[in-house]
Design a protein around this motif. Structure first.
Motif, short mmCIF file in Angstrom:
data_model
loop_
_atom_site.label_atom_id
_atom_site.label_comp_id
_atom_site.label_asym_id
_atom_site.label_seq_id
_atom_site.Cartn_x
_atom_site.Cartn_y
_atom_site.Cartn_z
N PHE A 5 0.83 -1.21 0.00
CA PHE A 5 0.00 0.00 0.00
C PHE A 5 0.87 1.26 0.00
CE2 PHE A 5 -1.98 3.51 2.35
CZ PHE A 5 -2.87 3.90 1.35
N GLU A 6 1.94 1.25 0.78
CA GLU A 6 2.82 2.43 0.81
C GLU A 6 3.36 2.74 -0.59
OE1 GLU A 6 4.53 2.28 5.39
OE2 GLU A 6 5.68 1.29 3.81
N GLU A 7 3.76 1.70 -1.29
CA GLU A 7 4.30 1.93 -2.63
C GLU A 7 3.22 2.46 -3.58
OE1 GLU A 7 6.29 -1.75 -3.64
OE2 GLU A 7 7.80 -1.41 -2.06
N ALA A 8 2.03 1.87 -3.49
CA ALA A 8 0.94 2.31 -4.37
C ALA A 8 0.52 3.75 -4.05
CB ALA A 8 -0.26 1.36 -4.23
N PHE A 9 0.51 4.08 -2.76
CA PHE A 9 0.08 5.44 -2.39
C PHE A 9 1.13 6.46 -2.81
CE2 PHE A 9 -0.96 8.99 0.52
CZ PHE A 9 -2.23 9.24 0.03
N ALA A 10 2.42 6.12 -2.65
CA ALA A 10 3.48 7.03 -3.09
C ALA A 10 3.35 7.29 -4.59
CB ALA A 10 4.86 6.44 -2.76
N VAL A 46 0.52 9.70 -5.23
CA VAL A 46 0.86 11.06 -4.81
C VAL A 46 1.99 11.63 -5.68
CG1 VAL A 46 1.92 12.30 -2.85
CG2 VAL A 46 0.01 10.75 -2.46
N GLU A 47 2.65 10.76 -6.44
CA GLU A 47 3.82 11.14 -7.25
C GLU A 47 4.96 11.63 -6.37
OE1 GLU A 47 2.05 13.91 -10.03
OE2 GLU A 47 0.87 12.34 -11.00
N ALA A 48 5.12 10.95 -5.21
CA ALA A 48 6.22 11.24 -4.29
C ALA A 48 7.18 10.05 -4.28
CB ALA A 48 5.67 11.48 -2.88
N ALA A 49 8.39 10.27 -3.75
CA ALA A 49 9.38 9.20 -3.73
C ALA A 49 8.98 8.08 -2.78
CB ALA A 49 10.75 9.76 -3.34
N GLY A 50 8.26 8.42 -1.71
CA GLY A 50 7.89 7.38 -0.76
C GLY A 50 6.74 7.77 0.12
N ALA A 51 6.19 6.75 0.80
CA ALA A 51 5.10 6.96 1.76
C ALA A 51 5.34 6.05 2.96
CB ALA A 51 3.75 6.63 1.11
N ARG A 105 0.94 19.36 -10.22
CA ARG A 105 1.72 18.55 -9.27
C ARG A 105 0.82 18.16 -8.11
NH1 ARG A 105 6.81 21.69 -7.41
NH2 ARG A 105 7.37 19.68 -6.50
N ARG A 106 0.96 16.92 -7.68
CA ARG A 106 0.10 16.41 -6.61
C ARG A 106 0.47 16.97 -5.23
NH1 ARG A 106 -2.81 11.38 -8.32
NH2 ARG A 106 -4.02 12.45 -9.91
N CYS A 107 -0.54 17.32 -4.46
CA CYS A 107 -0.32 17.60 -3.05
C CYS A 107 0.22 16.32 -2.42
CB CYS A 107 -1.64 17.99 -2.37
SG CYS A 107 -2.22 19.61 -2.89
N GLY A 108 1.21 16.48 -1.55
CA GLY A 108 1.87 15.31 -0.99
C GLY A 108 3.24 15.09 -1.59
N SER A 109 3.54 15.86 -2.67
CA SER A 109 4.86 15.71 -3.30
C SER A 109 5.58 17.05 -3.38
CB SER A 109 4.70 15.16 -4.72
OG SER A 109 4.13 16.15 -5.57
N ILE A 110 4.98 18.10 -2.80
CA ILE A 110 5.51 19.45 -2.99
C ILE A 110 6.25 19.96 -1.75
CG2 ILE A 110 4.90 21.85 -3.58
CD1 ILE A 110 2.43 20.62 -5.09
N GLY A 111 5.62 19.84 -0.59
CA GLY A 111 6.27 20.24 0.67
C GLY A 111 7.39 19.28 1.04
N GLY A 154 -3.26 6.64 8.57
CA GLY A 154 -2.71 7.85 7.96
C GLY A 154 -1.41 7.52 7.25
N ALA A 155 -0.80 8.53 6.62
CA ALA A 155 0.48 8.32 5.95
C ALA A 155 1.25 9.63 5.88
CB ALA A 155 0.28 7.78 4.54
N VAL A 156 2.57 9.51 5.84
CA VAL A 156 3.45 10.64 5.54
C VAL A 156 4.06 10.36 4.18
CG1 VAL A 156 5.46 11.97 6.25
CG2 VAL A 156 4.00 10.91 7.99
N THR A 157 4.06 11.35 3.30
CA THR A 157 4.70 11.19 1.99
C THR A 157 5.76 12.28 1.82
OG1 THR A 157 3.13 12.63 0.85
CG2 THR A 157 2.57 10.29 0.97
N GLY A 158 6.66 12.06 0.86
CA GLY A 158 7.68 13.06 0.58
C GLY A 158 8.70 12.54 -0.40
N ASN A 159 9.68 13.38 -0.71
CA ASN A 159 10.72 13.01 -1.66
C ASN A 159 12.08 12.80 -1.01
OD1 ASN A 159 9.04 13.05 -3.97
ND2 ASN A 159 9.05 15.29 -3.88
N ASP A 160 12.21 13.14 0.29
CA ASP A 160 13.47 12.95 1.01
C ASP A 160 13.40 11.60 1.72
OD1 ASP A 160 15.50 12.92 2.94
OD2 ASP A 160 15.44 15.10 3.18
N THR A 161 14.03 10.60 1.09
CA THR A 161 13.86 9.24 1.61
C THR A 161 14.52 9.05 2.98
OG1 THR A 161 15.67 8.61 0.16
CG2 THR A 161 13.48 8.06 -0.60
N GLN A 162 15.55 9.88 3.28
CA GLN A 162 16.16 9.78 4.61
C GLN A 162 15.18 10.22 5.70
OE1 GLN A 162 19.89 11.93 4.07
NE2 GLN A 162 20.98 10.21 5.00
#
Ligand SMILES: *Cc1c(COP(=O)(O)O)cnc(C)c1O
Length: 372
Positions: free
Chosen positions: A47-52, A55-60, A175-181, A201-209
């Motif tokens: 699910f995390e991979e599908a949701f990321a 959202v067009e983010a690197a991860g969730a 651009r999708r919300c969830g991939s901008i901040g 719930g979930a946290v998404t973003g592009n900074d994998t660290q």
């Protein structure tokens, strides 16, 4: 004399959605019961991979609620005691609660009266040397002005955390919300646009660290089964909820288009009525978690709708700086004129993808007949 009771239109109808995809949901639940993999494991990761991807983010990272998503994000950024986070007071209390529980202080900026979202000009005036982050809410499903807010965050060296609890699939200039901040926080509370059958719930973003830090903190600060490198939290998403959300996610785009189409229909039907209909700001994709009108006689309109079988709602009647919980913390002197006016005037009409045109028409007729 026979009194004809009007048909009832609910604010949301979770049963209608379940009925529309029952076999897929039942299969997902049965799968978890059969494999008894209730905590973490394949379903959560899938699910995390599908949701990321959605959202067009690197991860969730799946967590236990939207509130936990915000608190874990703030903590992962090292935000806590002595720090200030600028946010909106015209929102659900969880936004500010997470800031307070992380040990920091919410600073409330006033809103734009057209979009109901945080006003970037107000944000700029509230920045102090204690400010660490801006936490805009994409209220009702309409993105906050992320272009201006990211510019301010970058220029002033602040983090930007999106409260995207109401904004699954919303977009800013494509651009999708969830991939901008820097980090974004989603809720899958049952009534949200993508809803679990419990809390999630979930946290998404592009900074994998940063995401890995949250992946660890949600699960007792664990790096292996027995090693804990920090004192963490028990804030994982349930595998059962992840499986249910995974079954629902492929339908989200169609549901979002349904909401958008219902919103256009309401707005057409309400042309000329004595209410202010919502505005989709240029460049934004509003996903209509809620369809919110303004009325100078809101409480009377609410009663009139109820008498006509229409369950409307108010999101939210008490701004956060006026809540007893925050008045107690010294916010009673704060003045936010647009926030206070919105709290007195907003009213949410029934909104969910499965609404029929008869229901939309009944609701709009009830609004139009008010005061006539
Ligand atoms: C629902 C919501 C939250 C909290 O999400 P939970 O999953 O209920 O903890 C936070 N912020 C906003 C704007 C919400 O609507």
């Amino acid at each position: 004399m026979q009194v004809v009771k009007p048909m009832q239109v609910a604010l949301v109808d979770l049963a209608a959605q379940y009925q529309s995809i029952k076999p897929e949901i039942d299969e997902a639940i049965q799968r978890i019961l059969d494999n008894t993999s209730f905590i973490m494991g394949h379903e959560v990761q899938a699910f995390e991979e599908a949701f990321a991807t959605h959202v067009e983010a690197a991860g969730a990272v799946g967590v236990s609620s939207g509130t936990a998503a915000i608190e874990l994000s703030l903590r992962a950024l090292g935000i806590g005691a002595g720090d200030e986070v600028i946010t909106s007071a015209h929102t659900f209390i969880a936004t500010a609660e997470a800031i307070t529980n992380a040990g920091a202080r919410p600073v409330f900026a006033d809103i734009d009266p057209v979009t109901f979202n945080i006003d970037p000009n107000q944000v700029e005036t509230l920045i102090t040397d204690r400010t660490r982050a801006i936490l805009p809410v994409h209220l009702y499903g309409q993105p906050a002005d992320l272009t201006s807010l990211m510019e301010i965050a970058t220029r002033r060296g602040l983090w930007l955390i999106e409260d995207a609890a109401q904004a699954h699939g919303a977009e800013v200039d494509g651009r999708r919300c969830g991939s901008i901040g820097h980090l974004s926080c989603f809720s899958f509370y049952p009534g949200k646009n993508l809803g679990a059958y419990g809390d999630a719930g979930a946290v998404t973003g592009n900074d994998t660290q940063l995401l890995d830090r949250i992946r660890r903190s949600r699960d007792h600060g664990r790096t292996t089964k027995y090693e804990h490198v920090e004192v963490g939290f028990a804030e994982r998403i349930d595998a059962l909820q992840a499986a249910i959300l995974g079954a629902k996610l492929p339908h989200l785009e169609a549901w979002t288009e349904g909401r958008r189409s219902h919103a256009r229909r309401y707005t057409d039907l309400l042309a000329g009525a004595d209410v202010t209909t919502p505005v989709e700001a240029p460049g934004l994709r509003h996903v209509y978690h809620l369809y919110v009108l303004r009325s100078a006689r809101r409480d009377e309109l609410l009663a009139h709708l109820k008498a006509n079988g229409v369950a409307a709602g108010i999101h939210y009647p008490i701004p956060l700086h006026r809540q007893p919980a925050y008045a107690k913390q010294g916010y009673d002197g704060v003045s936010l004129p647009e926030t206070e006016r919105a709290a007195a005037e907003v009213i949410s009409l029934p909104m969910y993808p499965e609404l029929t045109d008869d229901q939309l028409t009944q609701v709009a007729d009830a609004v139009r007949s008010f005061g006539s």
